[in-house]
Design an enzyme around this catalytic site. Sequence first.
Site, mmCIF file in Angstrom:
data_model
loop_
_atom_site.group_PDB
_atom_site.id
_atom_site.type_symbol
_atom_site.label_atom_id
_atom_site.label_comp_id
_atom_site.label_asym_id
_atom_site.label_seq_id
_atom_site.Cartn_x
_atom_site.Cartn_y
_atom_site.Cartn_z
ATOM 1 N N GLU A 26 -2.470 -7.167 7.375
ATOM 2 C CA GLU A 26 -1.437 -6.736 8.189
ATOM 3 C C GLU A 26 -1.239 -7.993 9.400
ATOM 4 O O GLU A 26 -2.382 -8.361 9.559
ATOM 5 C CB GLU A 26 -1.503 -5.324 8.549
ATOM 6 C CG GLU A 26 -0.248 -5.079 9.448
ATOM 7 C CD GLU A 26 1.101 -4.990 8.917
ATOM 8 O OE1 GLU A 26 1.575 -5.922 8.698
ATOM 9 O OE2 GLU A 26 1.350 -3.729 8.504
ATOM 10 N N HIS A 42 0.835 -1.144 -0.032
ATOM 11 C CA HIS A 42 -0.095 0.078 -0.082
ATOM 12 C C HIS A 42 0.929 1.282 -0.051
ATOM 13 O O HIS A 42 2.011 1.176 0.485
ATOM 14 C CB HIS A 42 -0.959 0.102 1.106
ATOM 15 C CG HIS A 42 -0.109 0.028 2.309
ATOM 16 N ND1 HIS A 42 0.336 1.055 3.127
ATOM 17 C CD2 HIS A 42 -0.007 -0.964 3.461
ATOM 18 C CE1 HIS A 42 0.971 0.957 4.143
ATOM 19 N NE2 HIS A 42 0.445 -0.523 4.436
#
Length: 232
Positions: A157, A69
């Site tokens: 994550e 990201h």
Amino acid sequence: MATLFSTLPSSPIQHRKIPCNSCPIKCCHEKANHNSPIIDENGFPEKNLLSNPRGSKPPRPRRIILVRHGQSQGNVDECVYTRVADPKVMLTQQGISEAEECGEEIRRMVEKDGNSDWKVYFYVSPYKRSLETLRNLAKPFERSRIAGVREEPRLREQDFGNFQDQEQMKIQKAARKLYGRFFYRFPNGESAADVYDRITGINIMAKLRKNPFCLGNYNHAPPFKYFYIKFM
């Protein structure tokens, strides 16, 4: 900062052809002629070891592209994690710009492969910063070029707990250094080994059996590394 990594899948394992007369197990629909395939030719070719010619390749994407990201609020200020849930952390304006630039670069990369029928299939983490990265990264792609999008929770994550206490995180990271980064499990969170376990459960080839798509994967640093270990 958006990180781009692309590679062509490695060569598949060559399957050995097994003589039919050496196999004691026979399917109910198998004919007396031992040259007939045990598996229906209309099934998955990668499973049809007896009818596939030597050296045939199972379906696989032409290219796998891994993208982290863009810059997030947490990358700029770690205090964000003390008051904002990790899945809700957003991109900064710089992160949005990085995603847009990355999309343009991916488009150029795919077009250089020389296949006019190319399409992309996106796998993305459900975390907000990953979804925002994909939303801005996909702008250069026409709808006809997008074969599909899958939101995959296993690409999220690494879990470091819930709302993070900065002082406690310093203590935990120091303990991780002594214990070992891969096996140390954060309280109420995960170890890197836990991340590896969930990543290895993802079967990206299931969506790609019929068409050699380009695969995009948009996630976070720890899953990024273990995705690479499994599929590259």
